[in-house]
Motif scaffolding. Structure first.
Motif, PDB file in Angstrom:
ATOM      1  N   LEU A   1       0.851  -1.183   0.000  1.00 36.67           N
ATOM      2  CA  LEU A   1       0.000   0.000   0.000  1.00 36.67           C
ATOM      3  C   LEU A   1       0.890   1.237   0.000  1.00 36.67           C
ATOM      4  O   LEU A   1       1.460   1.620   1.017  1.00 36.67           O
ATOM      5  CB  LEU A   1      -0.931  -0.001   1.213  1.00 36.67           C
ATOM      6  CG  LEU A   1      -1.912   1.173   1.315  1.00 36.67           C
ATOM      7  CD1 LEU A   1      -2.759   1.297   0.050  1.00 36.67           C
ATOM      8  CD2 LEU A   1      -2.803   1.024   2.543  1.00 36.67           C
TER       9      LEU A   1
ATOM     10  N   TYR B   1      -8.194   0.825  -0.382  1.00 41.53           N
ATOM     11  CA  TYR B   1      -7.161  -0.107  -0.841  1.00 41.53           C
ATOM     12  C   TYR B   1      -6.649  -0.979   0.303  1.00 41.53           C
ATOM     13  O   TYR B   1      -6.251  -2.130   0.082  1.00 41.53           O
ATOM     14  CB  TYR B   1      -6.017   0.654  -1.491  1.00 41.53           C
ATOM     15  CG  TYR B   1      -6.370   1.240  -2.842  1.00 41.53           C
ATOM     16  CD1 TYR B   1      -7.324   0.633  -3.657  1.00 41.53           C
ATOM     17  CD2 TYR B   1      -5.749   2.402  -3.310  1.00 41.53           C
ATOM     18  CE1 TYR B   1      -7.654   1.166  -4.895  1.00 41.53           C
ATOM     19  CE2 TYR B   1      -6.067   2.932  -4.543  1.00 41.53           C
ATOM     20  CZ  TYR B   1      -7.022   2.319  -5.333  1.00 41.53           C
ATOM     21  OH  TYR B   1      -7.349   2.842  -6.558  1.00 41.53           O
TER      22      TYR B   1
ATOM     23  N   ARG C   1      -1.148  -1.241  -4.507  1.00 43.38           N
ATOM     24  CA  ARG C   1      -2.176  -0.203  -4.607  1.00 43.38           C
ATOM     25  C   ARG C   1      -1.517   1.156  -4.353  1.00 43.38           C
ATOM     26  O   ARG C   1      -0.673   1.295  -3.472  1.00 43.38           O
ATOM     27  CB  ARG C   1      -3.297  -0.432  -3.584  1.00 43.38           C
ATOM     28  CG  ARG C   1      -4.030  -1.767  -3.734  1.00 43.38           C
ATOM     29  CD  ARG C   1      -4.846  -1.815  -5.032  1.00 43.38           C
ATOM     30  NE  ARG C   1      -5.648  -3.031  -5.094  1.00 43.38           N
ATOM     31  CZ  ARG C   1      -5.237  -4.201  -5.566  1.00 43.38           C
ATOM     32  NH1 ARG C   1      -3.966  -4.301  -5.998  1.00 43.38           N
ATOM     33  NH2 ARG C   1      -6.028  -5.247  -5.613  1.00 43.38           N
TER      34      ARG C   1
ATOM     35  N   GLU D   1      -9.058  -3.732   0.401  1.00 45.76           N
ATOM     36  CA  GLU D   1      -8.869  -4.619  -0.751  1.00 45.76           C
ATOM     37  C   GLU D   1      -7.699  -5.563  -0.525  1.00 45.76           C
ATOM     38  O   GLU D   1      -7.782  -6.771  -0.798  1.00 45.76           O
ATOM     39  CB  GLU D   1      -8.629  -3.799  -2.024  1.00 45.76           C
ATOM     40  CG  GLU D   1      -9.875  -3.169  -2.610  1.00 45.76           C
ATOM     41  CD  GLU D   1      -9.576  -2.488  -3.938  1.00 45.76           C
ATOM     42  OE1 GLU D   1      -8.455  -2.686  -4.482  1.00 45.76           O
ATOM     43  OE2 GLU D   1     -10.461  -1.765  -4.446  1.00 45.76           O
TER      44      GLU D   1
END
Length: 331
Positions: A38, A87, A75, A90
């Motif tokens: 991330l 994100y 992401r 996710e």
């Protein structure tokens, strides 16, 4: 001449994708491992891609091959809190073995949705104060990583600003209050009386607010800027550098790439290498160690970078003593 920050060896590998699919089967009998990433900035940001490239290179140093024995899901949150939270959810839903959370805001979003999946941060500014870990030596929980800021750096930034532009009597501190900006501002406050400047704090939220507040500050003479480390500042660095130039405000930045993008001077840790180091922690976790047992490590090397072209445009003469101390001078 300045050495370019990009790691060109990995640009082809990184490409433009948000995630790497499994391009090949793992070796027979070896389970394909999964790593989530991330990032706090946009996918087209060259510095962030260099950081990700350093992470990938670090994985390769420890025997992990993208598409071979590990899959990478990436992401890019582009500095947007809503995207960061989306994100994070996710990535957790993909059930990875471990997640790299680039900065404090990334890790906070991940902690909202998991307390079990291991998380390694690469560039947290205040991991204890930010609630990411219980302590630096014994993080506990599911999070550990690398801290890239020591708050005394921002006090040093004030000293550098006065050395470079002695006329400065007023300093605006642009801070990201979500990632250690408050503590960094406090460090500048502590140093301000000794150098005789009046401080103003500006919270970095969105482009419009940054433009309005910096323009209002610049209406009075003898001003300068200090930009603290934080994801929101990074997301708006082109705008901030442009405003500093347009308003003729000498400014000190937290990372060398701000100066390579046209900023005046920076003092801070290496912005890329912590991502390579984070790969070593990811490797140890994939091999069975617990993140709570791995101590948070801090940067030990700090770099001073000066842009002489920008200094000239601002009408500043850089003292020879400052140039002699610089790790890099951009001409």
């Amino acid at each position: 001449m300045s050495r370019r920050i990009e790691r060109r060896d990995f640009i082809t590998l990184l490409g433009g994708a948000a995630a790497w699919p499994m391009a090949a089967r793992a070796q027979q009998g070896e389970r394909m491992r999964r790593i989530g990433v991330l990032m706090s900035t946009a996918g087209d940001d060259r510095v962030s891609r260099a950081r990700l490239a350093a992470f990938v290179h670090g994985l390769q140093e420890h025997g992990w091959t993208i598409g071979g024995n590990v899959q990478l899901d990436v992401r890019w949150a582009a500095g947007e809190p809503n995207l960061t939270r989306r994100y994070a959810a996710e990535l957790v839903a993909l059930a990875p073995d471990v997640i790299l959370g680039a900065v404090t805001t990334s890790v906070r979003a991940l902690l909202e949705v998991t307390r079990t999946i291991p998380v390694v941060f690469a560039a947290a500014t205040d991991p204890v104060g930010g609630g990411l870990v219980a302590s630096l030596s014994h993080p506990g929980g599911n999070v550990t990583g690398f801290s890239v800021q020591e708050f005394g750096l921002r006090a040093k930034s004030l000293e550098l600003l006065k050395e470079l532009a002695p006329r400065i009597a007023r300093v605006a501190v642009l801070r990201d209050s979500t990632t250690g900006g408050v503590a960094q501002f406090a460090a500048v406050q502590t140093a301000a009386p000794a150098v005789g400047v009046e401080l103003t704090s500006i919270d970095v939220r969105d482009a419009g607010e940054i433009e309005r507040t910096v323009a209002a500050f610049a209406r009075q003479p003898n001003g300068g800027l200090i930009v603290t480390a934080g994801a929101r500042g990074d997301a708006h660095r082109e705008l901030i550098i442009k405003l500093a130039a347009g308003q003729r405000l000498p400014a000190v930045y937290p990372w060398r790439y701000w100066v390579r993008d046209g900023g005046l001077i920076s003092y801070g840790p290496d912005p890329i290498d912590p991502y390579r180091l984070a790969a070593a922690y990811v490797d140890r976790i994939l091999k069975g160690e617990k993140p709570g047992d791995l101590p948070v490590q801090a940067s030990t090397k700090y770099e001073l970078v000066v842009n002489l072209k920008t200094a000239k445009a601002l009408g500043l003469d850089v003292p020879p003593t400052l140039l002699a101390r610089a790790d890099e001078v951009i001409e």
